[in-house]
Scaffold this motif. Structure first.
Motif, short mmCIF file in Angstrom:
data_model
loop_
_atom_site.label_atom_id
_atom_site.label_comp_id
_atom_site.label_asym_id
_atom_site.label_seq_id
_atom_site.Cartn_x
_atom_site.Cartn_y
_atom_site.Cartn_z
N LEU A 63 -13.13 -2.12 -26.11
CA LEU A 63 -13.52 -3.20 -27.01
C LEU A 63 -13.17 -2.89 -28.47
O LEU A 63 -13.25 -1.74 -28.89
N THR A 78 -18.46 -7.95 -31.02
CA THR A 78 -17.27 -7.63 -30.24
C THR A 78 -16.21 -8.65 -30.61
O THR A 78 -16.39 -9.85 -30.41
N ILE A 79 -15.11 -8.19 -31.16
CA ILE A 79 -14.03 -9.06 -31.61
C ILE A 79 -13.05 -9.33 -30.48
O ILE A 79 -12.56 -10.44 -30.32
N ASP A 80 -12.75 -8.30 -29.69
CA ASP A 80 -11.78 -8.48 -28.61
C ASP A 80 -12.04 -7.44 -27.53
O ASP A 80 -12.68 -6.41 -27.77
N GLU A 81 -11.52 -7.73 -26.34
CA GLU A 81 -11.60 -6.81 -25.21
C GLU A 81 -10.18 -6.60 -24.69
O GLU A 81 -9.42 -7.56 -24.58
N TYR A 82 -9.84 -5.36 -24.39
CA TYR A 82 -8.49 -5.01 -23.95
C TYR A 82 -8.53 -4.67 -22.46
O TYR A 82 -9.40 -3.92 -22.02
N ILE A 128 -1.63 -6.76 -31.64
CA ILE A 128 -2.36 -7.99 -31.95
C ILE A 128 -2.81 -7.94 -33.41
O ILE A 128 -3.29 -6.91 -33.89
N TYR A 130 -5.29 -9.44 -36.44
CA TYR A 130 -6.60 -10.06 -36.66
C TYR A 130 -6.79 -10.28 -38.16
O TYR A 130 -6.42 -9.44 -38.97
N CYS A 139 -10.80 -12.91 -36.33
CA CYS A 139 -10.26 -13.42 -35.07
C CYS A 139 -8.76 -13.16 -35.01
O CYS A 139 -8.14 -12.75 -35.98
N ILE A 140 -8.18 -13.43 -33.85
CA ILE A 140 -6.75 -13.22 -33.63
C ILE A 140 -5.95 -14.24 -34.43
O ILE A 140 -6.26 -15.42 -34.43
N SER A 145 0.55 -12.64 -33.83
CA SER A 145 0.39 -11.94 -32.55
C SER A 145 1.41 -12.37 -31.50
O SER A 145 1.72 -11.60 -30.60
#
Length: 182
Positions: A63, A78-82, A128, A130, A139-140, A145
């Motif tokens: 994360l 949590t901004i993103d999950e990989y 990516i 952000y 955010c993305i 990206s």
């Protein structure tokens, strides 16, 4: 009697060590960072690996976490999950750059795929971008990206062809971003 006490102590000590190892495997840990982030006052960003949540492929959840202060409280988002993609994801780099005087955070993901049976030996990369949106949330940035130069394979692919990806480091990507987006 003394031997029984020693045996019990040895068992208890080894059980204690087993519990500690298991607890370490089950916990979340920061694997990169924390890094100060200018986009948020007193903010920091980091990569966290959650070993509690193992995916179907046996990979831990990875994360991107943002922590900052708001109204004298620490917020954690949590901004993103990989995700895994044929292999467990590794975070190759986190770096920061400005584009058009706007602060960005970049996360470079990497997957190492070695499948001798079908002649695949490669590393896949995906970077990516952000930044804050107009509502002030990190955010993305889809425009950056989706740049085809920020995602590629490096190695030998299924047909035996060698592919070389030149944007494998933060320094090279920063130089590319400066040339393309400034």
């Amino acid at each position: 009697m003394r031997e029984k006490i020693i045996i019990i102590l040895v068992i208890l000590l080894s059980l204690n060590q087993t519990i500690k190892v298991y607890a370490q495997l089950k916990s979340s840990e920061i694997i990169q960072g924390p890094f100060k982030i200018d986009l948020y006052p007193d903010g920091k960003i980091y990569i966290e690996q959650n070993n509690d949540e193992i995916s179907t492929g046996g990979c831990p959840t990875t994360l991107l976490i943002l922590e900052y202060q708001k109204n004298n409280q620490i917020k954690k988002e949590t901004i993103d999950e990989y995700y895994e993609d044929g292999a467990c994801v590794k975070i190759a780099s986190i770096f920061f750059s400005k584009i058009h005087n706007k602060e960005y955070v970049f996360v470079m993901q990497k997957w190492e795929q070695n499948m001798p049976a079908i002649n695949i030996y490669d590393n896949s990369y995906d970077t990516i971008a952000y930044t804050k949106n107009k509502d002030g949330k990190l955010c993305i940035d889809l425009n950056i990206s989706k740049d085809h130069n920020l995602s590629e394979i490096d190695g030998t692919v299924a047909d035996g062809k060698k592919v070389h990806y030149k944007y494998k480091t933060a320094a090279v990507i920063k130089k590319y971003l400066e040339q393309k987006y400034q």
